[in-house]
Design an enzyme around this catalytic site. Structure first.
Site, PDB file in Angstrom:
ATOM      1  N   HIS A 170       0.822  -1.216   0.000  1.00 43.69           N
ATOM      2  CA  HIS A 170       0.000   0.000   0.000  1.00 43.69           C
ATOM      3  C   HIS A 170       0.853   1.262   0.000  1.00 43.69           C
ATOM      4  O   HIS A 170       0.314   2.366  -0.081  1.00 43.69           O
ATOM      5  CB  HIS A 170      -0.924   0.027   1.220  1.00 43.69           C
ATOM      6  CG  HIS A 170      -1.931  -1.075   1.237  1.00 43.69           C
ATOM      7  ND1 HIS A 170      -2.763  -1.333   0.172  1.00 43.69           N
ATOM      8  CD2 HIS A 170      -2.244  -1.996   2.188  1.00 43.69           C
ATOM      9  CE1 HIS A 170      -3.543  -2.369   0.460  1.00 43.69           C
ATOM     10  NE2 HIS A 170      -3.233  -2.794   1.666  1.00 43.69           N
ATOM     11  N   ASP A 207      -2.382 -10.854  -2.109  1.00 44.06           N
ATOM     12  CA  ASP A 207      -2.917 -10.374  -0.839  1.00 44.06           C
ATOM     13  C   ASP A 207      -4.398 -10.056  -1.059  1.00 44.06           C
ATOM     14  O   ASP A 207      -4.810  -9.763  -2.184  1.00 44.06           O
ATOM     15  CB  ASP A 207      -2.147  -9.109  -0.433  1.00 44.06           C
ATOM     16  CG  ASP A 207      -2.519  -8.586   0.937  1.00 44.06           C
ATOM     17  OD1 ASP A 207      -1.805  -8.902   1.899  1.00 44.06           O
ATOM     18  OD2 ASP A 207      -3.527  -7.857   1.046  1.00 44.06           O
ATOM     19  N   ASP A 287      -4.114 -12.900   4.309  1.00 40.64           N
ATOM     20  CA  ASP A 287      -5.390 -12.323   4.746  1.00 40.64           C
ATOM     21  C   ASP A 287      -6.554 -12.795   3.883  1.00 40.64           C
ATOM     22  O   ASP A 287      -7.682 -12.344   4.048  1.00 40.64           O
ATOM     23  CB  ASP A 287      -5.327 -10.791   4.776  1.00 40.64           C
ATOM     24  CG  ASP A 287      -4.717 -10.195   3.522  1.00 40.64           C
ATOM     25  OD1 ASP A 287      -4.427 -10.952   2.576  1.00 40.64           O
ATOM     26  OD2 ASP A 287      -4.508  -8.966   3.490  1.00 40.64           O
TER      27      ASP A 287
END
Length: 358
Positions: A170, A207, A287
């Site tokens: 990010h 992810d 995740d």
């Protein structure tokens, strides 16, 4: 994407001006100490005890398991898959290393405890001296950045490498967010372009969240092909960054293992026909696991192992060096799942962690 400029016959004889910024970037990369020779007695698995974060108890208020990285290695050692002495410890990425991608203004902003608190999403820590924030939070991140950068070199030399950390997808050159303070993926690739003499890199980002950081950084760079499969109903909702994804697979919350793996098979088939990389950067967040409070997908632990195996086979069948970053994963069970997946890769002879090698 970058547009091509037409050239006239008269301009062809005019020397191309040297880009001073690019020259400085290259100089920093060539003078960096983050690439160093690793003896063959070491495995291409990178970790340092300093990866793990203990910050005055504040880490316990955070959804991220800040001891995940160390527990992954503990499981591997306990299972007899990995000998502790074979782990490679990276160097810390220093200011000059980070300036390869990040502008000075961004690095200066990290001297603010409040800025760091916003990026890593913890309660305001303005009352805590910046020296503690640097030592307890940013230093571990900088070590992980060093690990991601070194992983590319090891992958080129050995065929594969795993940084038991990193994957701060990010963070772009000028903005951090989503627990990501440094753009290790962008840095890793920029170093590889110069030090490994490669010109084509594929990012496979699996992810659960969109990898908006590297997408912004490589928005006009056709040397980088991005495959991003993520839950479109969760953070970061970066619609600008989505424009720069070469191959976008948007999932819905609740996507289960069978559908997830089916989508991945199709995506890898398309990627293999669309781009011929010299290096694969695999962002392998856990995740996606069923029960993860932030990923909101429903993939089983075995599904994660199969996912990783598919990506490693994709690279192996094409003889492409691959480096893996562990990225997100917000349950205590994530460490065990990552370790089990690495064990599966070893059993399938996709990696070699033979602790008996002397």
């Amino acid at each position: 994407m970058a547009t091509s400029l037409s050239s006239s016959s008269s301009s062809s004889s005019v020397p191309k001006p040297i880009d001073s910024a690019e020259a400085l970037r290259t100089s920093r990369i060539l003078s960096s100490k983050l690439y160093f020779d690793v003896p063959p007695t070491k495995a291409p698995l990178i970790y340092s005890p300093t990866y793990d974060i203990a910050f005055l108890g504040i880490e316990k208020l955070h959804p991220f398991d800040s001891s995940k990285w160390g527990r992954i290695c503990q499981f591997l050692i306990k299972e007899g898959i990995l000998d502790k002495v074979r782990i490679v410890e990276p160097l810390e990425a220093l200011k000059d290393d980070l300036l390869v991608v990040h502008p000075e203004s961004y690095l200066k902003s990290l001297n603010s405890s409040m800025k760091v608190a916003i990026i890593i999403e913890v309660p305001p820590v303005a009352f805590i001296p910046n020296c503690l924030v640097q030592k307890k939070v940013l230093y571990p991140f900088r070590k992980q950045v060093g690990g991601s950068i070194l992983a590319a070199k090891l992958a080129k030399e050995r065929g594969w490498a795993i940084n038991v950390g990193g994957g701060f997808h990010h963070c772009s050159a000028e903005n951090g967010g989503g627990f990501c303070a440094y753009a290790d993926i962008s840095l890793c690739i920029q170093y590889a372009f110069v030090r490994l003499n490669i010109s084509r890199v594929m990012i496979i980002d699996l992810d659960a969240h969109q990898g908006n950081g590297h997408e912004i950084d490589f928005s006009n760079d056709r040397r980088v092909y991005i495959l991003d499969m993520y839950n479109s109903q969760i953070y970061p909702f970066d619609y600008e960054a989505k424009r720069y994804i070469n191959q976008k697979i948007e999932l819905q919350s609740g996507t289960k293992t069978e559908e997830y793996l089916d989508q991945l098979d199709k995506a890898l088939e398309v990627a293999g026909k669309s781009f011929d990389p010299e290096l694969v950067v695999y962002n392998a967040g856990t995740d996606i696991l069923d029960g993860d409070p932030l990923g909101r997908l429903k993939v089983s632990p075995n599904g994660v192992a199969i996912r990783d195996e598919k990506v490693f086979r994709f690279a192996r069948e094409r003889d492409i060096p691959l480096l893996m970053l562990t990225s997100g994963g917000y349950m205590k069970s994530s460490a065990r799942v990552v370790a089990d997946s690495i064990i599966n890769l070893s059993k399938k002879n996709l990696i070699d962690l033979d602790s008996r090698l002397s």
